[in-house]
Write an enzyme that holds these catalytic residues in place. Structure first.
Site, PDB file in Angstrom:
ATOM      1  N   GLU B  60       0.816  -1.223   0.000  1.00 42.46           N
ATOM      2  CA  GLU B  60       0.000   0.000   0.000  1.00 42.46           C
ATOM      3  C   GLU B  60       0.843   1.263   0.000  1.00 42.46           C
ATOM      4  O   GLU B  60       0.473   2.257  -0.644  1.00 42.46           O
ATOM      5  CB  GLU B  60      -0.958  -0.007   1.196  1.00 42.46           C
ATOM      6  CG  GLU B  60      -2.142  -0.972   1.063  1.00 42.46           C
ATOM      7  CD  GLU B  60      -1.772  -2.420   1.358  1.00 42.46           C
ATOM      8  OE1 GLU B  60      -0.663  -2.677   1.868  1.00 42.46           O
ATOM      9  OE2 GLU B  60      -2.606  -3.318   1.092  1.00 42.46           O
ATOM     10  N   HIS B 127     -11.738  -4.947   8.380  1.00 43.67           N
ATOM     11  CA  HIS B 127     -12.427  -4.772   7.099  1.00 43.67           C
ATOM     12  C   HIS B 127     -13.681  -3.914   7.272  1.00 43.67           C
ATOM     13  O   HIS B 127     -14.664  -4.083   6.559  1.00 43.67           O
ATOM     14  CB  HIS B 127     -12.809  -6.133   6.489  1.00 43.67           C
ATOM     15  CG  HIS B 127     -11.624  -6.979   6.128  1.00 43.67           C
ATOM     16  ND1 HIS B 127     -10.897  -7.665   7.064  1.00 43.67           N
ATOM     17  CD2 HIS B 127     -11.043  -7.234   4.930  1.00 43.67           C
ATOM     18  CE1 HIS B 127      -9.911  -8.322   6.457  1.00 43.67           C
ATOM     19  NE2 HIS B 127      -9.976  -8.078   5.169  1.00 43.67           N
TER      20      HIS B 127
END
Lengths: 366, 323
Positions: B60, B127
């Site tokens: 990322e 999540h």
């Protein structure tokens, strides 16, 4: 010399060469090029020396990170770049800034945080690089610039340009994850990037023995599927040769290269730091590998420099620095209100939320 | 008009902007061959090729750094985080690098970061994040949070064309559940709130996943004759404080609903601004309904306890109206 490298943990017993020894034998550029390199390396060193003086006089405040000992790597690597290539330098790369077109005047305005400096006093040091320039302005999170350099290369390829990218980090910043992510992706995408680790022995006070356990950081290259080599970063001819080969590879579309350039940070981390943690014999050993002195000795031996020529060149540099320092001293500091300007490229005045404390005081104390 | 889900609206905006501007490209994990974890980018690799739909390793910080590097060279990257939660791995690049470039050097960084955000899908602590306050606090990043397909498309177009880095919070829960007719030429200016329904007795402010909850709560109290104005902020940096203050001046009562944790959340800043600028018009305390100050739990009843919903908002609203 028994070792092609300066003192290294794997070979701590390398005897220091006599001060004033020249470059290693081998393929070297012509004397005119070497002389131009020496002048640029001298300009880099002397510009930093001026900034150190200004720091001691309190005209420059905050961090002063110098590249004393790094001139051959910084100047030599940038020397290999084509006009359209992009430089993503690190904080001790005065030499590559000067090679790639930043002026000592710009550097001094920035060091003194003047209104007319590139960052208008919002940032300092070698965090330089305007929009549209082929130099990218770094941040203090040094390793972060490596993925940025890779992004520059990706963008240039998307645009159909033939630009390659040169980026440098210290051995300290090479410990961050960004290093891994950047090298891995550059190799996967075969992007034209030349990565240089400037291994200058210390990351602030941390010696490289506490930074990594490998003998050579260039051996990491194999794990990414790219070539890597460790070079003597104090010999400008060797730096030129290694960087040129890496650029040629990049331009042929064969992807990135990792170069570990062995140097020594000859001063503290910043100028407040006396670097007492560095063993004296280490400094003494490396003094014999001073890149500016080595090149000068070589050019004297080759008959290209003598006392008169050295004096003429140094006088010209110092006169230029005199003028640049005087101009920076005379330049105005920024206005306080510019502190809140330019956060965004597009910002409408009505978007700013009024400061309730000020509004209330204005109303009640009227 | 075309009927689109929230997810299709995002995809349609990406396609239209990529068709219109060769500088726009997509970068992220699993976005090419696989079409993205949620299939937002499905078919785009086939349509635009690997130079413009760039699959990356799981990295990322790299995705953010590469996007910054491309943006400062004039490209218009749209980066996908697989889940908003994983933006923490690229956080420093966004906050320290993307967010400071223009301030420091006047260098424009026209990049968009898509963050599939929010809970309600049993995603658990890693999540389900609503990370907007990390970015609204940072200075230098714009933040948008659409709650409808029209706004999802219109704000994506605005975000891609904006010259600054834009954090685009998209709601996983709404991807397929939100569906409506979307004007084909929709474009939503950053910085403009939407009055979802006008009202006189209280102002109910929400954004993102909290908008459908707020609409449901307002409809529930309407049955008892209460007339509540619902405002969807749509964009957080900048945010439309003027529309909010005007509404509160009219109603005198305000409740802010957010799916993010209460402490230090964006709702707190809206509340503080109302207290600063509309104090004289208030008839009741400025209230917030937000998630608990705890990580988002995985199990259904735990998440339901943790998270705001229409019932919790309705109860707070009834209290506010009765005050």
């Amino acid at each position: 010399m028994s070792s092609p490298y300066p003192p290294h943990p794997s070979a701590p017993a390398v005897p220091p060469p006599a001060i004033g020894h020249g470059l290693q034998k081998g393929a070297q550029p012509d004397v005119a090029t070497l002389t131009a390199l020496w002048e640029m390396m001298s300009l880099s060193r002397r510009t930093e020396t001026r900034i150190i003086e200004l720091y001691r006089q309190n005209h420059v405040t905050g961090g002063v990170y110098t590249g004393h000992g790094n001139e051959a790597t910084s100047v030599g690597s940038a020397w290999c770049m084509a006009e359209h290539d992009v430089l993503v330098p690190t904080h001790r790369d005065m030499g590559s800034h000067l090679v790639r077109g930043h002026t000592v005047e710009e550097v001094l305005l920035q060091a003194m945080k003047r209104a007319d400096s590139q960052t208008g006093g919002k940032d300092s040091g070698l965090h330089l690089g305007r929009e549209g320039s082929n130099i990218v302005g770094m941040i203090s999170h040094l390793a972060h610039m490596m993925p940025v350099a890779v992004g520059v290369a990706l963008a240039e390829r998307q645009k159909g340009s033939h630009a390659s990218v040169l980026t440098t980090v210290g051995e300290g910043a090479s410990s961050l994850g960004d290093f891994h992510e950047a090298l891995n992706f550059a190799a996967v995408q075969k992007l034209p990037v030349v990565f240089i680790i400037v291994n200058n022995q210390y990351a602030y006070s941390t010696p490289r023995t506490l930074q990594y356990a490998a003998t050579f950081l260039s051996s990491r290259a194999a794990g990414y599927g790219m070539p890597g080599e460790t070079i003597d970063g104090t010999d400008v001819a060797i730096v030129l040769d290694a960087t040129r080969r890496a650029f040629e590879r990049a331009r042929r579309g064969e992807g990135p290269t990792l170069i570990e350039s062995m140097t020594m940070r000859m001063r503290g981390h910043s100028e407040h730091d006396d670097a007492k943690y560095v063993p004296k014999p280490l400094f003494e050993a490396w003094r014999g590998w001073d890149p500016v002195h080595r090149l000068e000795a070589h050019l004297r031996a080759a008959g290209a420099l003598d006392d008169a020529k050295v004096k003429a060149a140094v006088d010209a540099i110092e006169a230029r620095l005199d003028r640049a320092v005087a101009a920076a001293m005379a330049a105005a500091p920024p206005e306080g209100r510019s502190a809140v300007e330019g956060v965004f490229r597009r910002w409408e005045p009505e978007w700013s939320v009024p400061d309730g404390a000020i509004a209330l005081a204005d109303e009640v104390l009227r | 008009m075309t009927e689109l889900t929230y997810l299709e609206a995002i995809r349609t905006a990406l396609i239209e902007e990529m068709d219109a501007d060769p500088r726009v490209f997509l970068i992220g994990e699993d976005i090419g061959h696989f079409g993205g974890a949620f299939k937002v980018t499905q078919g785009l690799l086939e349509r635009f090729g690997p130079a413009r739909v760039v699959d990356t390793p799981i990295a990322e910080a790299l995705i953010m750094g590469v996007s910054i590097g491309a943006a400062i060279r004039g490209q218009r990257p749209v980066a996908e985080m697989q889940f908003a939660d994983f933006v923490t791995c690229g956080f420093s690049q966004l906050v320290e690098n993307a967010g400071t470039f223009h301030y420091r050097l006047g260098v424009s960084v026209p990049m968009v970061v898509r963050l599939p955000s929010g809970g309600g899908v049993g995603g658990g602590p890693f999540h389900s994040r609503n990370p907007e306050a990390w970015f609204t606090h940072a200075s230098g990043l714009k933040v948008v949070a659409p709650a409808t397909p029209s706004d999802a498309k219109g704000l994506m177009k605005a975000a891609i064309r904006d010259p600054d880095p834009v954090i685009y919070l998209e709601q996983k829960l709404l991807y397929r559940s939100a569906k409506e007719d979307v004007p084909d030429d929709v474009f939503v200016d950053i910085g403009k709130a939407r009055i979802v329904r006008p009202g006189k007795q209280a102002t109910l402010i929400a954004y993102a996943n909290a908008v459908p909850m707020a609409i449901e709560a307002a409809a529930a109290v309407e049955k008892d004759g209460f007339d509540v104005e619902v405002i969807d902020l749509r964009t957080l940096i900048p945010w439309d404080w003027q529309t909010v203050v005007r509404s509160v001046e009219k109603t005198g009562r305000v409740l802010i609903a957010s799916e993010a944790s209460r402490t230090g959340g964006f709702a707190s800043d809206v509340a503080a601004t109302i207290a600063d600028l509309a104090f004289a018009h208030l008839d009741a305390p400025v209230l917030r309904v937000a998630a608990a100050d705890a990580p988002v739990p995985a199990e259904k009843s735990l998440e339901a306890y943790h998270r705001p919903n229409a019932e919790k908002i309705e109860r707070a609203l009834r209290g506010l109206l009765a005050y």
